[in-house]
Structures are given as C-alpha cells and as structure tokens.
Design a protein around this motif. Structure first.
Motif, PDB file in Angstrom:
ATOM      1  N   UNK A  56      -2.952   6.693  -7.224  1.00 54.47           N
ATOM      2  CA  UNK A  56      -2.729   6.063  -5.935  1.00 54.47           C
ATOM      3  C   UNK A  56      -2.208   7.081  -4.926  1.00 54.47           C
ATOM      4  N   UNK A  57      -2.698   6.962  -3.696  1.00 52.08           N
ATOM      5  CA  UNK A  57      -2.102   7.681  -2.584  1.00 52.08           C
ATOM      6  C   UNK A  57      -1.441   6.638  -1.689  1.00 52.08           C
ATOM      7  N   UNK A  58      -0.209   6.896  -1.255  1.00 54.33           N
ATOM      8  CA  UNK A  58       0.558   5.885  -0.523  1.00 54.33           C
ATOM      9  C   UNK A  58       0.518   6.175   0.973  1.00 54.33           C
ATOM     10  N   UNK A  59       0.073   5.180   1.723  1.00 55.67           N
ATOM     11  CA  UNK A  59      -0.181   5.341   3.152  1.00 55.67           C
ATOM     12  C   UNK A  59       0.729   4.434   3.975  1.00 55.67           C
ATOM     13  N   UNK A  95      -5.782  17.890 -11.884  1.00 56.62           N
ATOM     14  CA  UNK A  95      -7.186  17.737 -11.478  1.00 56.62           C
ATOM     15  C   UNK A  95      -7.615  16.273 -11.436  1.00 56.62           C
ATOM     16  N   UNK A  96      -7.506  15.657 -10.282  1.00 53.58           N
ATOM     17  CA  UNK A  96      -7.852  14.241 -10.115  1.00 53.58           C
ATOM     18  C   UNK A  96      -9.055  14.134  -9.194  1.00 53.58           C
ATOM     19  N   UNK A  97     -10.006  13.282  -9.547  1.00 50.01           N
ATOM     20  CA  UNK A  97     -11.219  13.147  -8.743  1.00 50.01           C
ATOM     21  C   UNK A  97     -11.221  11.919  -7.850  1.00 50.01           C
ATOM     22  N   UNK A  98     -10.561  10.825  -8.289  1.00 49.00           N
ATOM     23  CA  UNK A  98     -10.672   9.574  -7.551  1.00 49.00           C
ATOM     24  C   UNK A  98      -9.295   8.967  -7.293  1.00 49.00           C
ATOM     25  N   UNK A  99      -9.218   8.208  -6.187  1.00 50.47           N
ATOM     26  CA  UNK A  99      -7.933   7.705  -5.724  1.00 50.47           C
ATOM     27  C   UNK A  99      -8.058   6.263  -5.221  1.00 50.47           C
ATOM     28  N   UNK A 100      -6.928   5.555  -5.273  1.00 55.49           N
ATOM     29  CA  UNK A 100      -6.787   4.253  -4.634  1.00 55.49           C
ATOM     30  C   UNK A 100      -5.897   4.442  -3.416  1.00 55.49           C
ATOM     31  N   UNK A 101      -6.349   4.011  -2.254  1.00 57.75           N
ATOM     32  CA  UNK A 101      -5.555   4.091  -1.025  1.00 57.75           C
ATOM     33  C   UNK A 101      -4.617   2.891  -0.988  1.00 57.75           C
ATOM     34  N   UNK A 102      -3.315   3.165  -1.060  1.00 51.80           N
ATOM     35  CA  UNK A 102      -2.306   2.102  -1.148  1.00 51.80           C
ATOM     36  C   UNK A 102      -1.509   2.047   0.150  1.00 51.80           C
ATOM     37  N   UNK A 103      -1.698   0.967   0.910  1.00 53.45           N
ATOM     38  CA  UNK A 103      -0.896   0.727   2.104  1.00 53.45           C
ATOM     39  C   UNK A 103       0.383   0.033   1.650  1.00 53.45           C
ATOM     40  N   UNK A 104       1.481   0.791   1.676  1.00 53.68           N
ATOM     41  CA  UNK A 104       2.697   0.377   0.980  1.00 53.68           C
ATOM     42  C   UNK A 104       3.825  -0.059   1.906  1.00 53.68           C
ATOM     43  N   UNK A 105       4.027   0.623   3.019  1.00 55.10           N
ATOM     44  CA  UNK A 105       5.219   0.401   3.832  1.00 55.10           C
ATOM     45  C   UNK A 105       5.147  -0.904   4.623  1.00 55.10           C
ATOM     46  N   UNK A 106       6.228  -1.680   4.569  1.00 52.96           N
ATOM     47  CA  UNK A 106       6.357  -2.928   5.325  1.00 52.96           C
ATOM     48  C   UNK A 106       5.263  -3.928   4.941  1.00 52.96           C
ATOM     49  N   UNK A 107       4.735  -4.671   5.935  1.00 51.75           N
ATOM     50  CA  UNK A 107       3.768  -5.750   5.679  1.00 51.75           C
ATOM     51  C   UNK A 107       2.419  -5.330   6.246  1.00 51.75           C
TER      52      UNK A 107
END
Length: 312
Positions: free
Chosen positions: A27-30, A83-95
């Motif tokens: 996961x990448x946290x956005x 070495x990671x190829x794929x990610x989940x975009x995680x909208x995390x902050x607040x609502x």
C-alpha cells in the motif's frame, strides 16, 4: 492449498493479495486534502476522541503535493528498500469521500492512472457516502479493485457516544448495504481496548460483523496520542492502556470467532512515535506480531484453521 496461507490460522491480507494478483503488493498512503464532518461542525467539532490532528493519516503523503507526485514519491520510497512491482493506492487521512464528487473522481483517477497501481483503498465514514459518490465508486470498481474502509470501531452505542463517533449502527448498515449492492469490497475498522469495553463486548462486535456482507477487517489497538481528548482522560486516570499480553489475548479471541472468509487487513499498528503516549510496547510492531504468532502456536490456535482457496 496456496502455500502463502500455510501456518496462518486466518486469511491474511498478504495471502489475499497473492491470491488475487499473483505476487506481493504494497500500500502507498495518500492524502487527498480533505477534512471530516466530525471536525468541521457538520457532525461535531472535536473529532473522534482518539483521532490525532492528522486525521489518522500521520503516515500519509503530504496534502500540499498533487496526487500523482504523492504516488511517485511513495512508490520510489518503497522501491528503495524492496523490489515491489504493484501497489494499492490508499487514501488514508481524514474522511476520503467528504468532498464534491467531481474532486473525488479527479484524485481517485489520478491515483489509478499510474501503471503500477493495481487498485484503490478509501478510508471514510458511513455517513459520507451520498448517492453520486456511491455511483462513482461503483464505476471505479468495475475498472480496478476498490476497497472502502469504514471506521465502525464498535457496535456498542454507549462506547460510540464516548468516542464521539457521530453516527448510529443503522447508518453503518445502510452504507454497507449500498456498497455491497455495487460490488464494492468493504473493510471495517474495529478498535480493541476502548475504555469500558469488555472482552465479551469486543467479541459481540466480531460476531455482528460475521453477519454483514464485508470482506475485510482491521483489528486496531487503541493508541493514546498526544493532543487528543483521549490522552486527557488517560492522564486523568479514567482508564488504563492494554498490556501486550492482554492485547494478544484479545486478538487471538477475535480471530477464533471471526469468519475465515474475512480478510484480516491489520492486527496491530505502530502509532507515530512523536505522538504516542501509550502503550509504548506497540511501537515495536515486528516484535508484537512475532509474539502473537508464537502465542497462537502455544495455544494450538493454528490447528484446523489454515484455509484453502475458495473452491478447492
């Protein structure tokens, strides 16, 4: 049986990702730059009693950066370590559905347009899912996997009032029904260690969720963070933080009662070190997870709880 499931008495997030995508996914946290109706006066002004000024997004990207740049920076940072190829975009902050649908569509599509982003995870509240937003999420879910994360924390209304959750259980159930009808995957956040809640009450929340059409759960330890109203109650001696031993006992009990088809997205967490007041042991996340798995083996929790892939 999928070899990544061996030795685990629960359906882990890593196992689900490997099953679905054929490889490890991170996961990448956005940060979409939103706020919360429990902060801006629509529902309340103080936020949930445990929530930091960062809106539970203390590890997310900077809201001052456009989403494509946040995505690039987070991917680059992870790839410097592994070495990671794929990610989940995680909208995390607040609502993260608390904005006009035109804005939501823009930022969600900006995240999904990166070729290495395999799906979207959106943290939000069940009272922030109007019809037009639900339709957008359903449309995105037909393009790539979309998980919607709802912060329930507990089914018990007395506790919900204390933590200032700001909506009732009926609101949660309506949101789950609407999301499920659109084929979206639902992850529910629960908190273990909420002041006044017994083990029996925690397990009642788990049993309730077993009966809901959800696909994932987060078992989150209650963190007491600087600057929160919860911290003031803690310092006033109104409750005690969980010990590691007690927390492990509760997690294992939850896993024993949880439906084996529900993916466990989290079993602990490491609050920001500069804000964490208690419990300090939680900052050693790897240690805690190792202790949890060791305790499961001792208690024979593993026996008969390794799950084959559906259909096998």
């Amino acid at each position: 049986m999928d070899p990544s499931w061996r030795g685990r008495p629960y359906y882990s997030l890593d196992a689900m990702y490997r099953q679905r995508f054929g490889e490890k996914v991170y996961k990448i946290t956005l940060n979409g730059g939103m706020t919360c109706p429990n902060r801006d006066g629509k529902v309340g002004s103080g936020g949930c009693i445990f929530c930091s000024a960062g809106g539970s997004g203390d590890f997310a990207g900077s809201a001052s950066l456009p989403i494509p740049e946040q995505v690039r920076q987070q991917i680059r940072s992870i790839r410097e370590k592994r070495p990671v190829r794929r990610f989940i975009a995680y909208f995390q902050a607040y609502t993260n559905t608390y904005a006009p649908v035109e804005y939501l569509e823009r930022i969600f599509r900006e995240a999904l347009q990166h070729p290495d982003v395999a799906g979207l995870s959106i943290g939000t509240r069940p009272d922030c899912l109007p019809e037009e937003t639900l339709e957008l999420l359903g449309e995105l879910g037909r393009e790539k996997p979309v998980w919607v994360e709802l912060g329930l924390q507990t089914i018990h209304e007395e506790t919900a009032r204390y933590i200032r959750r700001g909506y009732d259980l009926g609101c949660f159930e309506r949101a789950v029904s609407e999301l499920h009808s659109r084929g979206l995957e639902i992850v529910v956040h629960t908190i273990l260690g909420l002041p006044g809640e017994s083990k029996e009450q925690i397990l009642e929340t788990i049993e309730y969720l077993n009966g809901q059409p959800i696909q994932g759960i987060k078992l989150q330890l209650l963190h007491i963070l600087e600057g929160t109203d919860l911290a003031a109650d803690y310092r006033a001696g109104k409750f005690e933080a969980l010990s590691q031993e007690r927390y492990l006992e509760l997690v294992i009990a939850c896993l024993e009662h949880l439906s084996p088809e529900i993916v466990v997205h989290r079993m602990t967490g490491d609050g920001p070190k500069d804000l964490l007041i208690a419990p300090q042991w939680s900052s050693r996340k790897r240690e805690v997870l190792n202790a949890l798995h060791h305790e499961m083996k001792i208690q024979d929790t593993w026996q008969g709880r390794c799950f084959a892939q559906k259909g096998e």
